[in-house]
Design a protein around this motif. Structure first.
Motif, PDB file in Angstrom:
ATOM      1  N   ASP A 417       0.833  -1.206   0.000  1.00 31.06           N
ATOM      2  CA  ASP A 417       0.000   0.000   0.000  1.00 31.06           C
ATOM      3  C   ASP A 417       0.866   1.254   0.000  1.00 31.06           C
ATOM      4  N   ILE A 418       1.928   1.236   0.796  1.00 29.63           N
ATOM      5  CA  ILE A 418       2.816   2.407   0.856  1.00 29.63           C
ATOM      6  C   ILE A 418       3.528   2.605  -0.475  1.00 29.63           C
ATOM      7  N   ALA A 419       4.027   1.513  -1.061  1.00 29.07           N
ATOM      8  CA  ALA A 419       4.719   1.631  -2.353  1.00 29.07           C
ATOM      9  C   ALA A 419       3.780   2.156  -3.434  1.00 29.07           C
ATOM     10  N   ARG A 420       2.563   1.651  -3.479  1.00 33.85           N
ATOM     11  CA  ARG A 420       1.609   2.112  -4.502  1.00 33.85           C
ATOM     12  C   ARG A 420       1.167   3.540  -4.242  1.00 33.85           C
ATOM     13  N   ALA A 421       1.119   3.956  -2.998  1.00 31.85           N
ATOM     14  CA  ALA A 421       0.798   5.347  -2.701  1.00 31.85           C
ATOM     15  C   ALA A 421       1.881   6.290  -3.196  1.00 31.85           C
ATOM     16  N   HIS A 422       3.096   5.785  -3.367  1.00 36.00           N
ATOM     17  CA  HIS A 422       4.195   6.575  -3.932  1.00 36.00           C
ATOM     18  C   HIS A 422       4.266   6.453  -5.450  1.00 36.00           C
ATOM     19  N   GLY A 423       3.314   5.774  -6.067  1.00 41.47           N
ATOM     20  CA  GLY A 423       3.350   5.585  -7.515  1.00 41.47           C
ATOM     21  C   GLY A 423       4.154   4.390  -7.958  1.00 41.47           C
ATOM     22  N   GLY A 424       4.570   3.537  -7.040  1.00 37.60           N
ATOM     23  CA  GLY A 424       5.368   2.353  -7.393  1.00 37.60           C
ATOM     24  C   GLY A 424       4.615   1.074  -7.083  1.00 37.60           C
ATOM     25  N   ASP A 425       5.374  -0.001  -6.804  1.00 39.81           N
ATOM     26  CA  ASP A 425       4.749  -1.287  -6.507  1.00 39.81           C
ATOM     27  C   ASP A 425       5.793  -2.191  -5.878  1.00 39.81           C
ATOM     28  N   ILE A 426       5.339  -3.340  -5.383  1.00 38.78           N
ATOM     29  CA  ILE A 426       6.207  -4.365  -4.814  1.00 38.78           C
ATOM     30  C   ILE A 426       5.930  -5.672  -5.538  1.00 38.78           C
ATOM     31  N   SER A 427       6.988  -6.372  -5.909  1.00 41.11           N
ATOM     32  CA  SER A 427       6.864  -7.680  -6.545  1.00 41.11           C
ATOM     33  C   SER A 427       7.782  -8.665  -5.830  1.00 41.11           C
ATOM     34  N   LEU A 428       7.413  -9.942  -5.898  1.00 38.21           N
ATOM     35  CA  LEU A 428       8.194 -11.015  -5.286  1.00 38.21           C
ATOM     36  C   LEU A 428       8.762 -11.913  -6.377  1.00 38.21           C
ATOM     37  N   ASP A 429      10.002 -12.360  -6.151  1.00 41.11           N
ATOM     38  CA  ASP A 429      10.665 -13.221  -7.128  1.00 41.11           C
ATOM     39  C   ASP A 429      11.674 -14.096  -6.386  1.00 41.11           C
ATOM     40  N   THR A 430      12.325 -14.966  -7.136  1.00 39.72           N
ATOM     41  CA  THR A 430      13.351 -15.829  -6.550  1.00 39.72           C
ATOM     42  C   THR A 430      14.652 -15.053  -6.401  1.00 39.72           C
ATOM     43  N   SER A 431      15.258 -15.140  -5.233  1.00 39.13           N
ATOM     44  CA  SER A 431      16.484 -14.398  -4.957  1.00 39.13           C
ATOM     45  C   SER A 431      17.702 -15.139  -5.497  1.00 39.13           C
ATOM     46  N   PRO A 432      18.719 -14.416  -5.953  1.00 34.75           N
ATOM     47  CA  PRO A 432      19.977 -15.082  -6.324  1.00 34.75           C
ATOM     48  C   PRO A 432      20.619 -15.829  -5.162  1.00 34.75           C
ATOM     49  N   GLN A 433      20.262 -15.487  -3.920  1.00 37.95           N
ATOM     50  CA  GLN A 433      20.785 -16.178  -2.748  1.00 37.95           C
ATOM     51  C   GLN A 433      20.023 -17.467  -2.452  1.00 37.95           C
ATOM     52  N   GLY A 434      19.000 -17.769  -3.243  1.00 36.70           N
ATOM     53  CA  GLY A 434      18.253 -19.007  -3.064  1.00 36.70           C
ATOM     54  C   GLY A 434      16.938 -18.857  -2.347  1.00 36.70           C
ATOM     55  N   GLY A 435      16.694 -17.703  -1.728  1.00 33.45           N
ATOM     56  CA  GLY A 435      15.455 -17.482  -1.006  1.00 33.45           C
ATOM     57  C   GLY A 435      14.478 -16.629  -1.794  1.00 33.45           C
ATOM     58  N   LEU A 436      13.983 -15.585  -1.140  1.00 34.13           N
ATOM     59  CA  LEU A 436      12.974 -14.726  -1.750  1.00 34.13           C
ATOM     60  C   LEU A 436      13.582 -13.339  -1.989  1.00 34.13           C
ATOM     61  N   ARG A 437      13.152 -12.738  -3.101  1.00 36.57           N
ATOM     62  CA  ARG A 437      13.512 -11.341  -3.397  1.00 36.57           C
ATOM     63  C   ARG A 437      12.231 -10.513  -3.391  1.00 36.57           C
ATOM     64  N   ALA A 438      12.192  -9.502  -2.536  1.00 40.85           N
ATOM     65  CA  ALA A 438      11.127  -8.514  -2.532  1.00 40.85           C
ATOM     66  C   ALA A 438      11.664  -7.228  -3.145  1.00 40.85           C
ATOM     67  N   ARG A 439      11.021  -6.754  -4.201  1.00 38.18           N
ATOM     68  CA  ARG A 439      11.553  -5.619  -4.963  1.00 38.18           C
ATOM     69  C   ARG A 439      10.536  -4.480  -4.960  1.00 38.18           C
ATOM     70  N   ILE A 440      10.975  -3.326  -4.412  1.00 38.66           N
ATOM     71  CA  ILE A 440      10.158  -2.119  -4.435  1.00 38.66           C
ATOM     72  C   ILE A 440      10.602  -1.260  -5.617  1.00 38.66           C
ATOM     73  N   SER A 441       9.654  -0.900  -6.491  1.00 40.14           N
ATOM     74  CA  SER A 441       9.934  -0.006  -7.613  1.00 40.14           C
ATOM     75  C   SER A 441       9.272   1.335  -7.321  1.00 40.14           C
ATOM     76  N   LEU A 442      10.070   2.416  -7.441  1.00 40.65           N
ATOM     77  CA  LEU A 442       9.572   3.751  -7.160  1.00 40.65           C
ATOM     78  C   LEU A 442       9.900   4.665  -8.329  1.00 40.65           C
ATOM     79  N   PRO A 443       8.988   5.573  -8.693  1.00 38.80           N
ATOM     80  CA  PRO A 443       9.292   6.533  -9.768  1.00 38.80           C
ATOM     81  C   PRO A 443      10.255   7.597  -9.268  1.00 38.80           C
ATOM     82  N   ILE A 444      11.164   7.998 -10.150  1.00 33.97           N
ATOM     83  CA  ILE A 444      12.136   9.045  -9.823  1.00 33.97           C
ATOM     84  C   ILE A 444      11.545  10.400 -10.217  1.00 33.97           C
TER      85      ILE A 444
END
Length: 444
Positions: A417-444
């Motif tokens: 909710d906070i990321a989308r309120a800033h105009g961005g989003d959060i996505s989940l993917d597989t981490s290069p370390q073998g676990g989970l990657r949470a990625r916040i994208s924000l507009p500049i």
């Protein structure tokens, strides 16, 4: 057949301008150009073409008349008198080359109807071999006629073959089109500017920035939309203020009995029989207090905080330092500085939620701040934990969907909710370390 139907549509989408201003100007320009072209064609077809044929017929008739006089007069002196009279009356410069022959009948013409009309008139009026030269002299047309005892050379002024009004007419068409298009572009730009301002204000308000009421301007419909946007902003602000006040009261009412329970537990005699029970009840009270805090934070949504320029790299450094003090292993990779318009407390909460989730399930966490493009800043939180199956990565963002015992299931929900309120989003993917990657994208 289906491809043939889709091709024009796709081609038009690529060719047509994407902006409202460009498309509006195109709607104005195309009919304007079409009207001017039709007017030019009608004017030339009904007027200039007739005048061109008449001018060419007159010139060819005068040359033919001169040739008839020369045929009747073999005396050189009289022929010269005829040529002088033709110069005076017809404005032709004529010379006779006795015994000469045309080397070729190929004319040097210019593109257009005038040379065709003159050639057709000479064939009708003279009936002798001839050659025209439109390119050697910009002021006149050279006509050479092969007659019985030589070549007659005629220099006919170009003004005798066409009217100068065509240039004035074309200039009027082009000038009026440019003038009308410029006026239309000026008015359309003012209208589109009001729409752009409304779009920027709506985008900023959606990202949590207080832009204040915008000034209604432009067409009546645009003014109405701007006024409706201002009323919507005011209603939303009033709703957020009322909800914040209500939640503050709810928080006080809920925490008051919890405080009394905590005090009552603290005042109980610490004996061997009750010690374990008191510790467990105290833990339950603290857990209830923490859950109430999480629920209220989710409902409040950090909506009252205003955006301000924030050094995101420095914020991550501070969060990482606090995490290390809590005993977690965390690696931070950031540029020296990266300033964005953020609501700092809300963004700190979102990032902390992601790091806390990673700490709960992994031994090591890596936080990376990067700029994949000139318009996007990305914060990646990688861990070496068990991760989340791909089919569950979207469902964990639902409220109260928790994958761990004792969790409220609101951490990822609040963060998104906070990321989308800033105009961005959060996505989940597989981490290069073998676990989970949470990625916040924000507009500049």
């Amino acid at each position: 057949m289906r491809f043939a139907t889709r091709f024009p549509g796709r081609f038009l989408k690529r060719v047509l301008p994407r902006s409202l201003l460009g498309r509006s100007l195109l709607i104005i320009l195309l009919p304007l150009v079409l009207v001017q072209v039709v007017a030019l064609q009608i004017f030339y077809g009904n007027h200039l073409e007739l005048i061109s044929r008449r001018f060419a017929g007159a010139v060819a008739g005068e040359i033919g008349f001169t040739l008839d006089l020369l045929r009747r007069t073999p005396d050189p002196a009289e022929r010269q008198w005829i040529l002088d009279e033709a110069r005076a009356e017809f404005e032709f410069a004529m010379r006779i080359h006795p015994g000469a022959r045309l080397t070729t009948n190929k004319s040097r013409n210019i593109p257009g109807p005038m040379d065709d009309d003159l050639a057709e008139a000479l064939r009708e009026k003279i009936g002798l071999p001839f050659r025209m030269d439109w390119t050697s002299d910009p002021q006149s047309v050279l006509v050479e006629v092969q007659f019985w005892d030589g070549v007659l050379e005629v220099e006919a002024p170009r003004k005798r073959l066409y009217t100068s009004t065509i240039y004035l007419f074309v200039l009027w068409l082009v000038g009026s089109a440019i003038l009308l298009f410029s006026i239309a572009a000026l008015f359309m730009r003012n209208q589109v500017r009001a729409i752009r301002r409304l779009a920027r204000a709506a985008e900023a308000f959606g990202m949590g920035r207080d832009v204040g009421p915008i000034k209604p301007e432009g067409a009546a419909e645009v003014r109405q939309a701007a006024a409706a946007f201002n009323r919507m902003q005011e209603r939303i602000r009033r709703f957020l203020a009322q909800r914040t006040e209500m939640l503050a009261g709810v928080s006080h009412d809920l925490r008051t009995p919890l405080t009394r329970l905590r005090l009552a537990l603290a005042m109980l005699p610490a004996g061997a029989a009750l010690g374990q029970d008191i510790a467990e009840m105290t833990t339950d009270v603290e857990e209830m207090d923490r859950m109430i805090g999480g629920y209220l934070a989710f409902a409040r949504g950090e909506g009252t905080e205003q955006a301000q320029p924030t050094d995101l790299a420095a914020m991550l450094e501070d969060i990482a330092a606090s995490t290390r003090r809590a005993g977690a292993a965390i690696t931070l990779i950031t540029p020296p500085t990266l300033t964005l318009p953020l609501r700092p407390d809300a963004m700190r909460r979102a990032i902390t939620n992601l790091i806390d989730n990673a700490r709960r399930h992994a031994r090591h966490v890596t936080v990376t701040l990067s700029t994949p493009s000139s318009r996007i800043a990305a914060i990646a939180v990688d861990d070496d934990g068990p991760g989340i199956p791909p089919e569950r990565r979207e469902s964990v963002f639902r409220p109260f969907e928790s994958g761990a015992a004792g969790g409220t299931g609101l951490g990822l929900t609040i963060a998104r909710d906070i990321a989308r309120a800033h105009g961005g989003d959060i996505s989940l993917d597989t981490s290069p370390q073998g676990g989970l990657r949470a990625r916040i994208s924000l507009p500049i």
